[in-house]
Design a protein around this motif. Structure first.
Motif, PDB file in Angstrom:
ATOM      1  N   GLY A  83      27.652  49.690  44.073  1.00  0.00           N
ATOM      2  CA  GLY A  83      28.950  49.567  43.414  1.00  0.00           C
ATOM      3  C   GLY A  83      28.791  49.767  41.914  1.00  0.00           C
ATOM      4  O   GLY A  83      27.816  49.312  41.329  1.00  0.00           O
ATOM      5  N   PHE A  84      29.763  50.463  41.310  1.00  0.00           N
ATOM      6  CA  PHE A  84      29.688  50.763  39.878  1.00  0.00           C
ATOM      7  C   PHE A  84      30.968  50.267  39.212  1.00  0.00           C
ATOM      8  O   PHE A  84      32.075  50.610  39.635  1.00  0.00           O
ATOM      9  CB  PHE A  84      29.538  52.271  39.653  1.00  0.00           C
ATOM     10  CG  PHE A  84      29.040  52.643  38.284  1.00  0.00           C
ATOM     11  CD1 PHE A  84      27.717  53.005  38.089  1.00  0.00           C
ATOM     12  CD2 PHE A  84      29.880  52.623  37.186  1.00  0.00           C
ATOM     13  CE1 PHE A  84      27.236  53.353  36.829  1.00  0.00           C
ATOM     14  CE2 PHE A  84      29.430  52.953  35.917  1.00  0.00           C
ATOM     15  CZ  PHE A  84      28.089  53.320  35.743  1.00  0.00           C
ATOM     16  N   VAL A  85      30.815  49.460  38.156  1.00  0.00           N
ATOM     17  CA  VAL A  85      31.949  48.958  37.390  1.00  0.00           C
ATOM     18  C   VAL A  85      31.968  49.687  36.054  1.00  0.00           C
ATOM     19  O   VAL A  85      31.094  49.492  35.205  1.00  0.00           O
ATOM     20  CB  VAL A  85      31.861  47.442  37.176  1.00  0.00           C
ATOM     21  CG1 VAL A  85      33.066  46.938  36.377  1.00  0.00           C
ATOM     22  CG2 VAL A  85      31.790  46.719  38.523  1.00  0.00           C
ATOM     23  N   ASN A 149      38.303  47.363  38.222  1.00  0.00           N
ATOM     24  CA  ASN A 149      37.044  48.011  38.603  1.00  0.00           C
ATOM     25  C   ASN A 149      36.056  47.012  39.188  1.00  0.00           C
ATOM     26  O   ASN A 149      35.361  47.298  40.173  1.00  0.00           O
ATOM     27  CB  ASN A 149      36.417  48.681  37.375  1.00  0.00           C
ATOM     28  CG  ASN A 149      36.778  50.150  37.244  1.00  0.00           C
ATOM     29  OD1 ASN A 149      36.456  50.951  38.111  1.00  0.00           O
ATOM     30  ND2 ASN A 149      37.465  50.498  36.170  1.00  0.00           N
ATOM     31  N   ARG A 152      37.115  46.088  42.712  1.00  0.00           N
ATOM     32  CA  ARG A 152      36.812  47.153  43.675  1.00  0.00           C
ATOM     33  C   ARG A 152      35.332  47.173  44.037  1.00  0.00           C
ATOM     34  O   ARG A 152      34.952  47.445  45.186  1.00  0.00           O
ATOM     35  CB  ARG A 152      37.238  48.513  43.110  1.00  0.00           C
ATOM     36  CG  ARG A 152      37.130  49.637  44.129  1.00  0.00           C
ATOM     37  CD  ARG A 152      37.662  50.935  43.587  1.00  0.00           C
ATOM     38  NE  ARG A 152      36.909  51.375  42.418  1.00  0.00           N
ATOM     39  CZ  ARG A 152      37.221  52.469  41.722  1.00  0.00           C
ATOM     40  NH1 ARG A 152      38.263  53.200  42.069  1.00  0.00           N
ATOM     41  NH2 ARG A 152      36.499  52.817  40.681  1.00  0.00           N
ATOM     42  N   ALA A 153      34.459  46.876  43.063  1.00  0.00           N
ATOM     43  CA  ALA A 153      33.027  46.844  43.351  1.00  0.00           C
ATOM     44  C   ALA A 153      32.660  45.634  44.214  1.00  0.00           C
ATOM     45  O   ALA A 153      31.876  45.738  45.159  1.00  0.00           O
ATOM     46  CB  ALA A 153      32.234  46.818  42.052  1.00  0.00           C
ATOM     47  N   ILE A 161      25.044  46.182  42.579  1.00  0.00           N
ATOM     48  CA  ILE A 161      26.208  46.400  41.733  1.00  0.00           C
ATOM     49  C   ILE A 161      25.738  46.639  40.302  1.00  0.00           C
ATOM     50  O   ILE A 161      24.916  45.899  39.769  1.00  0.00           O
ATOM     51  CB  ILE A 161      27.189  45.212  41.789  1.00  0.00           C
ATOM     52  CG1 ILE A 161      27.775  45.070  43.201  1.00  0.00           C
ATOM     53  CG2 ILE A 161      28.327  45.412  40.784  1.00  0.00           C
ATOM     54  CD1 ILE A 161      28.797  43.961  43.342  1.00  0.00           C
ATOM     55  N   ILE A 163      27.114  47.094  36.422  1.00  0.00           N
ATOM     56  CA  ILE A 163      28.286  46.749  35.617  1.00  0.00           C
ATOM     57  C   ILE A 163      28.038  47.147  34.171  1.00  0.00           C
ATOM     58  O   ILE A 163      27.116  46.650  33.527  1.00  0.00           O
ATOM     59  CB  ILE A 163      28.602  45.243  35.717  1.00  0.00           C
ATOM     60  CG1 ILE A 163      28.843  44.842  37.183  1.00  0.00           C
ATOM     61  CG2 ILE A 163      29.811  44.898  34.861  1.00  0.00           C
ATOM     62  CD1 ILE A 163      29.165  43.368  37.365  1.00  0.00           C
TER      63      ILE A 163
END
Length: 223
Positions: A83-85, A149, A152-153, A161, A163
């Motif tokens: 996951g990418f923030v 964002n 969503r991650a 993840i 961030i």
């Protein structure tokens, strides 16, 4: 080990290269990377997510090297677990906030509309963004867009993840909201976490902290 970074060299732009990046992240870990130049932190996270070409070194994610050649379907499956923030952008302008948050679950998993709504409602409660759910990205300020964002991650429960400087330029009252949300979900899911920041803003979350420069990373003291 969820992520092992070994002697990574990352081109950021025509003049900037980050050299000699090595560190490990296991489940439940939070690596906080302090950088006075936010471009460096953004570039590093993009490289960890497989978004940067011409990276050298090894990037071992759950036993497989993301810098090696893989069939596109296999590489896509691996990236589903990351996951990418984003610090800027990252949301789909044609979707409202609810649909942006639910997108990873709707796209990758067989969730019913009721299940999607329940998951969105839960993370919206944790982040205090229920009043944003019917808005579209263009209606959001920078702080709100980063919280969406983050939602969503977190909602898709990946193994890693990333961030990007979520608190940079945001009002300080968001800090505890961000920390509480990340801590709550990480306690349940045991994902690995890598965050960039400035001025040690998130050192209290860190299991280990580093200082980042073009010459690499050095471990720093947690305060």
């Amino acid at each position: 080990m969820i992520l092992s970074v070994q002697d990574l060299h990352i081109p950021c732009d025509s003049e900037t290269v980050i050299n000699n990046i090595s560190f490990n992240v296991d489940e439940g870990d939070c690596v906080v990377i302090n950088s006075g130049v936010l471009l460096l932190g953004t570039c590093l996270l993009q490289a960890l997510a497989g978004m940067v070409s011409d990276v050298t070194g090894k990037l071992i994610f759950q036993g497989k090297d993301l810098t090696a050649t893989h069939p596109s379907r296999e590489l896509s499956r691996m990236r589903e677990q990351i996951g990418f923030v984003y610090r800027h952008g990252g949301l789909i302008s044609l979707l409202n906030v609810t649909d942006n948050i639910a997108l990873p679950l709707a796209y990758h998993y067989n969730f019913s509309r009721k299940e999607l709504a329940a998951n969105v409602s839960r993370i919206a409660t944790v982040l205090g963004i229920h009043d944003l759910l019917e808005l579209v990205p263009d209606d959001l300020n920078i702080a709100q867009a980063r919280l969406v964002n983050l939602a969503r991650a977190l909602i898709c429960r990946p193994r890693l993840i990333l961030i990007d400087a979520i608190l940079d330029g945001m009002p300080l009252h968001y800090k505890q909201t961000v920390i509480d949300a990340i801590s709550s979900y990480q306690a349940e899911e045991r994902f690995a976490l890598v965050m960039t920041t400035r001025q040690h803003q998130l050192s209290e979350l860190a299991t280990i902290a580093y200082e980042l420069s073009e010459n690499g990373m050095e471990q720093s003291t947690l305060s």
